[in-house]
Design a protein around this motif. Structure first.
Motif, PDB file in Angstrom:
ATOM      1  N   ARG A  75       0.302  15.027   2.958  1.00 59.24           N
ATOM      2  CA  ARG A  75       0.864  14.237   1.860  1.00 59.24           C
ATOM      3  C   ARG A  75       2.340  14.561   1.660  1.00 59.24           C
ATOM      4  O   ARG A  75       3.157  13.671   1.409  1.00 59.24           O
ATOM      5  N   SER A  76       2.694  15.826   1.787  1.00 59.14           N
ATOM      6  CA  SER A  76       4.076  16.238   1.592  1.00 59.14           C
ATOM      7  C   SER A  76       4.989  15.605   2.645  1.00 59.14           C
ATOM      8  O   SER A  76       6.074  15.102   2.323  1.00 59.14           O
ATOM      9  N   VAL A  77       4.554  15.614   3.895  1.00 61.90           N
ATOM     10  CA  VAL A  77       5.362  15.006   4.966  1.00 61.90           C
ATOM     11  C   VAL A  77       5.492  13.500   4.775  1.00 61.90           C
ATOM     12  O   VAL A  77       6.554  12.919   5.020  1.00 61.90           O
ATOM     13  N   LEU A  78       4.425  12.869   4.302  1.00 61.72           N
ATOM     14  CA  LEU A  78       4.443  11.422   4.095  1.00 61.72           C
ATOM     15  C   LEU A  78       5.148  11.028   2.798  1.00 61.72           C
ATOM     16  O   LEU A  78       5.227   9.844   2.468  1.00 61.72           O
ATOM     17  N   ASN A  79       5.643  12.027   2.054  1.00 60.66           N
ATOM     18  CA  ASN A  79       6.324  11.799   0.771  1.00 60.66           C
ATOM     19  C   ASN A  79       5.415  11.185  -0.281  1.00 60.66           C
ATOM     20  O   ASN A  79       5.878  10.558  -1.231  1.00 60.66           O
ATOM     21  N   LEU A  80       4.106  11.376  -0.146  1.00 58.63           N
ATOM     22  CA  LEU A  80       3.178  10.784  -1.097  1.00 58.63           C
ATOM     23  C   LEU A  80       3.140  11.547  -2.409  1.00 58.63           C
ATOM     24  O   LEU A  80       2.821  10.970  -3.455  1.00 58.63           O
ATOM     25  N   ASP A  81       3.471  12.841  -2.390  1.00 59.23           N
ATOM     26  CA  ASP A  81       3.481  13.614  -3.621  1.00 59.23           C
ATOM     27  C   ASP A  81       4.611  13.184  -4.543  1.00 59.23           C
ATOM     28  O   ASP A  81       4.600  13.477  -5.735  1.00 59.23           O
ATOM     29  N   ARG A  82       5.620  12.517  -3.992  1.00 63.53           N
ATOM     30  CA  ARG A  82       6.776  12.090  -4.794  1.00 63.53           C
ATOM     31  C   ARG A  82       6.564  10.725  -5.435  1.00 63.53           C
ATOM     32  O   ARG A  82       7.384  10.293  -6.233  1.00 63.53           O
ATOM     33  N   ARG A  83       5.497  10.028  -5.038  1.00 64.18           N
ATOM     34  CA  ARG A  83       5.284   8.682  -5.540  1.00 64.18           C
ATOM     35  C   ARG A  83       3.997   8.624  -6.335  1.00 64.18           C
ATOM     36  O   ARG A  83       2.926   8.970  -5.847  1.00 64.18           O
ATOM     37  N   VAL A 102       0.854  -1.183   0.000  1.00 64.70           N
ATOM     38  CA  VAL A 102       0.000   0.000   0.000  1.00 64.70           C
ATOM     39  C   VAL A 102       0.890   1.233   0.000  1.00 64.70           C
ATOM     40  O   VAL A 102       2.100   1.160   0.201  1.00 64.70           O
ATOM     41  N   ASP A 103       0.292   2.386  -0.233  1.00 64.29           N
ATOM     42  CA  ASP A 103       1.060   3.630  -0.228  1.00 64.29           C
ATOM     43  C   ASP A 103       1.435   4.060   1.186  1.00 64.29           C
ATOM     44  O   ASP A 103       2.532   4.565   1.421  1.00 64.29           O
ATOM     45  N   VAL A 104       0.513   3.875   2.115  1.00 68.98           N
ATOM     46  CA  VAL A 104       0.793   4.245   3.506  1.00 68.98           C
ATOM     47  C   VAL A 104       0.043   3.290   4.425  1.00 68.98           C
ATOM     48  O   VAL A 104      -1.112   2.928   4.178  1.00 68.98           O
ATOM     49  N   LEU A 105       0.718   2.853   5.476  1.00 71.82           N
ATOM     50  CA  LEU A 105       0.153   1.946   6.474  1.00 71.82           C
ATOM     51  C   LEU A 105      -0.074   2.749   7.757  1.00 71.82           C
ATOM     52  O   LEU A 105       0.865   3.329   8.311  1.00 71.82           O
ATOM     53  N   ILE A 106      -1.321   2.790   8.210  1.00 69.33           N
ATOM     54  CA  ILE A 106      -1.710   3.630   9.340  1.00 69.33           C
ATOM     55  C   ILE A 106      -2.063   2.759  10.546  1.00 69.33           C
ATOM     56  O   ILE A 106      -2.783   1.772  10.419  1.00 69.33           O
ATOM     57  N   PHE A 107      -1.561   3.153  11.708  1.00 68.48           N
ATOM     58  CA  PHE A 107      -1.916   2.494  12.966  1.00 68.48           C
ATOM     59  C   PHE A 107      -2.653   3.488  13.863  1.00 68.48           C
ATOM     60  O   PHE A 107      -2.212   4.634  14.037  1.00 68.48           O
ATOM     61  N   ALA A 136     -10.173  12.897   2.021  1.00 64.45           N
ATOM     62  CA  ALA A 136      -9.528  13.797   1.070  1.00 64.45           C
ATOM     63  C   ALA A 136      -8.555  13.059   0.149  1.00 64.45           C
ATOM     64  O   ALA A 136      -7.831  13.684  -0.616  1.00 64.45           O
ATOM     65  N   ASN A 137      -8.549  11.717   0.238  1.00 66.18           N
ATOM     66  CA  ASN A 137      -7.725  10.883  -0.648  1.00 66.18           C
ATOM     67  C   ASN A 137      -6.241  11.230  -0.551  1.00 66.18           C
ATOM     68  O   ASN A 137      -5.608  11.579  -1.544  1.00 66.18           O
ATOM     69  N   ILE A 138      -5.682  11.127   0.652  1.00 64.69           N
ATOM     70  CA  ILE A 138      -4.259  11.454   0.805  1.00 64.69           C
ATOM     71  C   ILE A 138      -3.367  10.451   0.093  1.00 64.69           C
ATOM     72  O   ILE A 138      -2.194  10.732  -0.155  1.00 64.69           O
ATOM     73  N   ALA A 139      -3.909   9.286  -0.253  1.00 67.16           N
ATOM     74  CA  ALA A 139      -3.128   8.288  -0.988  1.00 67.16           C
ATOM     75  C   ALA A 139      -4.074   7.406  -1.774  1.00 67.16           C
ATOM     76  O   ALA A 139      -5.266   7.285  -1.460  1.00 67.16           O
ATOM     77  N   GLU A 140      -3.544   6.761  -2.820  1.00 69.36           N
ATOM     78  CA  GLU A 140      -4.361   5.898  -3.667  1.00 69.36           C
ATOM     79  C   GLU A 140      -4.804   4.640  -2.926  1.00 69.36           C
ATOM     80  O   GLU A 140      -5.958   4.224  -3.011  1.00 69.36           O
ATOM     81  N   HIS A 141      -3.868   4.041  -2.177  1.00 68.24           N
ATOM     82  CA  HIS A 141      -4.176   2.822  -1.431  1.00 68.24           C
ATOM     83  C   HIS A 141      -3.637   2.957  -0.010  1.00 68.24           C
ATOM     84  O   HIS A 141      -2.444   3.150   0.207  1.00 68.24           O
ATOM     85  N   THR A 152       6.035   4.030   4.108  1.00 61.61           N
ATOM     86  CA  THR A 152       5.792   4.936   5.232  1.00 61.61           C
ATOM     87  C   THR A 152       4.769   4.352   6.183  1.00 61.61           C
ATOM     88  O   THR A 152       3.724   3.856   5.761  1.00 61.61           O
ATOM     89  N   ILE A 153       5.089   4.411   7.471  1.00 65.57           N
ATOM     90  CA  ILE A 153       4.154   4.043   8.526  1.00 65.57           C
ATOM     91  C   ILE A 153       3.704   5.332   9.203  1.00 65.57           C
ATOM     92  O   ILE A 153       4.528   6.140   9.637  1.00 65.57           O
ATOM     93  N   TYR A 154       2.398   5.507   9.270  1.00 66.72           N
ATOM     94  CA  TYR A 154       1.820   6.728   9.838  1.00 66.72           C
ATOM     95  C   TYR A 154       1.055   6.328  11.094  1.00 66.72           C
ATOM     96  O   TYR A 154       0.070   5.596  11.025  1.00 66.72           O
ATOM     97  N   SER A 155       1.519   6.777  12.250  1.00 66.78           N
ATOM     98  CA  SER A 155       0.886   6.431  13.519  1.00 66.78           C
ATOM     99  C   SER A 155       0.089   7.624  14.031  1.00 66.78           C
ATOM    100  O   SER A 155       0.644   8.703  14.251  1.00 66.78           O
ATOM    101  N   ASN A 156      -1.203   7.400  14.255  1.00 67.98           N
ATOM    102  CA  ASN A 156      -2.109   8.492  14.596  1.00 67.98           C
ATOM    103  C   ASN A 156      -2.340   8.661  16.089  1.00 67.98           C
ATOM    104  O   ASN A 156      -3.010   9.595  16.502  1.00 67.98           O
TER     105      ASN A 156
END
Length: 416
Positions: free
Chosen positions: A377-385, A6-11, A30-35, A107-111
């Protein structure tokens, strides 16, 4: 064992819909990532919300109602709490390790703080760990020992911290170069609420989960002063929010206060409400009265976006959100007379209410979801992928995975 990407894995350690979970759902909408794949403790409010979103899958460790234990790691009920939390953290560590092995993401995104602490004890295989810090990591919030350990673990393992305010950022364990201040977003629906015209009886609302530091009791004390000392009775009030984390004794205390001081005809407690836009649409004034510095103050930003007159605590995040006497009023919630006088002034002056509402809504433009999601998205580097990944498949707890819910691109529900 097959690994899914996936593009980002969230916990997120809990499925109870508190402020951080609402903010997460707004980002996902807001669709921060495709998957995206989200892992939580068990099915509940969070999974219900994200299960409706295309491109988002989720897994949970268990079934049933989500834990009512707070994210705070403080020292109340010390021995029992320590044993319970230690056991829970061991279980979470085993569960998270399995999810990390089965789902690949750069990227792992922990909320939540608790999820982050568990992740810092695991091997992440070179993946970036981004911690969304929504609370101040101080002894006042966590207790001295928990604050020290939390900061040390995050400093050692996290790649980046997203702080929800400059006030929160001052307690980030990472240096400024690796800490980004990004406030929580406000959904577009709040900006569409019409400005409320003058009514014979003015309505005051307080939003937020019931907790002693959230200041519901201080709010009630100020209403008592407003009625008995100032003599202003041209109002009715609503307290909206539930005792989400096992704080039912505090809820009982509030109800007893209302009964003891004969406020039942003026104040209603509505409990937890989904979709607070309907509440704000019928109120004239929003009050925020947290007695500890609020990390951000999402309800304050929502009140401004709704065009309501906002009175907020004069500490923490609200100091960054409100320009005193222009976009809102700041007051000390621990001083019942100061808060009551602020209420009296706003209730009596229709011109002031209108000015605060209009100026507040204009200032709240910086919290719009499109802007905030771009920054995240910028912090998660999603705009670069730009590479797309197939969505994660179903997982089950007994086989080393967990129950998963998804929706297809047409929004139809799928539960595997």
């Amino acid at each position: 064992m097959e690994t899914k990407s996936v593009d980002v894995l969230i916990f997120n350690h809990t499925s109870i819909m508190s402020g951080g979970e609402i903010a997460l759902v707004d980002l996902l909408r807001a669709n921060i990532a495709e998957h995206v794949h989200v892992h939580t403790d068990r099915a509940g409010g969070l999974t219900d919300a994200i299960g409706r979103l295309p491109g988002v899958t989720w897994s949970s460790t268990r079934t049933g109602t989500s834990s009512t234990e707070s994210d705070s790691l403080g020292t109340a009920n010390a021995l029992r709490a320590i044993v319970l939390r230690f056991t829970t953290l061991i279980q979470m560590r085993r569960d998270y390790s399995r999810v990390l092995a089965q789902i690949s993401s750069p990227t792992i995104y922990s909320n939540t703080l608790r999820s982050t602490l568990v992740l810092t004890t695991l091997g992440l295989g070179g993946r970036r760990l981004v911690f969304h810090q929504r609370d101040q990591l101080t002894p006042e919030y966590l207790g001295r020992w928990s604050a020290f350990v939390s900061r040390a673990l995050i400093r050692a393992k996290a790649s980046h911290v997203i702080a929800n305010s400059s006030s929160t950022a001052t307690t980030s364990p990472l240096p400024p170069a690796r800490t980004s201040v990004i406030p929580s977003a406000v959904a577009d629906s709040f900006y569409k609420i019409p400005i409320l015209e003058q009514d014979a009886t003015l309505r005051i609302v307080m939003l937020g989960r019931l907790s002693p530091w959230k200041g519901q009791l201080e709010f009630l004390r100020s209403l008592l002063v407003l009625r008995d000392e100032i003599g202003n009775t041209n109002w009715e009030a609503e307290i909206v929010g539930g005792a989400l984390f096992g704080e039912s004794e505090y809820e009982d205390k509030l109800k007893c206060f209302i009964e003891k001081h004969d406020l039942g005809s003026k104040v209603r407690m509505l409990g937890h409400v989904n979709g607070v836009e309907q509440i704000l649409a019928r109120c004239h004034v929003l009050v925020h009265a947290s007695t500890l510095p609020e990390p951000f103050g999402q309800v304050v930003a929502q009140g401004l976006a709704s065009g309501r007159a906002v009175i907020a605590a004069n500490s923490g995040g609200p100091l960054e959100i409100i320009r005193h006497e222009d976009t809102g009023i700041l007051a000390d919630p621990t001083n019942a007379f100061e808060l009551a006088n602020a209420l009296d002034r706003v209730l009596k002056d229709e011109g002031l209410r209108r000015h605060l509402g209009e100026a507040g809504r204009e200032s709240a433009g910086r919290y719009r979801i499109n802007r905030i999601s771009h920054e995240v998205r910028s912090v998660l580097n999603l705009d670069r992928r730009s590479k797309s990944h197939p969505p994660t498949s179903a997982l089950s707890e007994e086989s080393g995975t967990a129950s998963t819910g998804t929706r297809d691109r047409n929004g139809q529900a799928n539960h595997d």
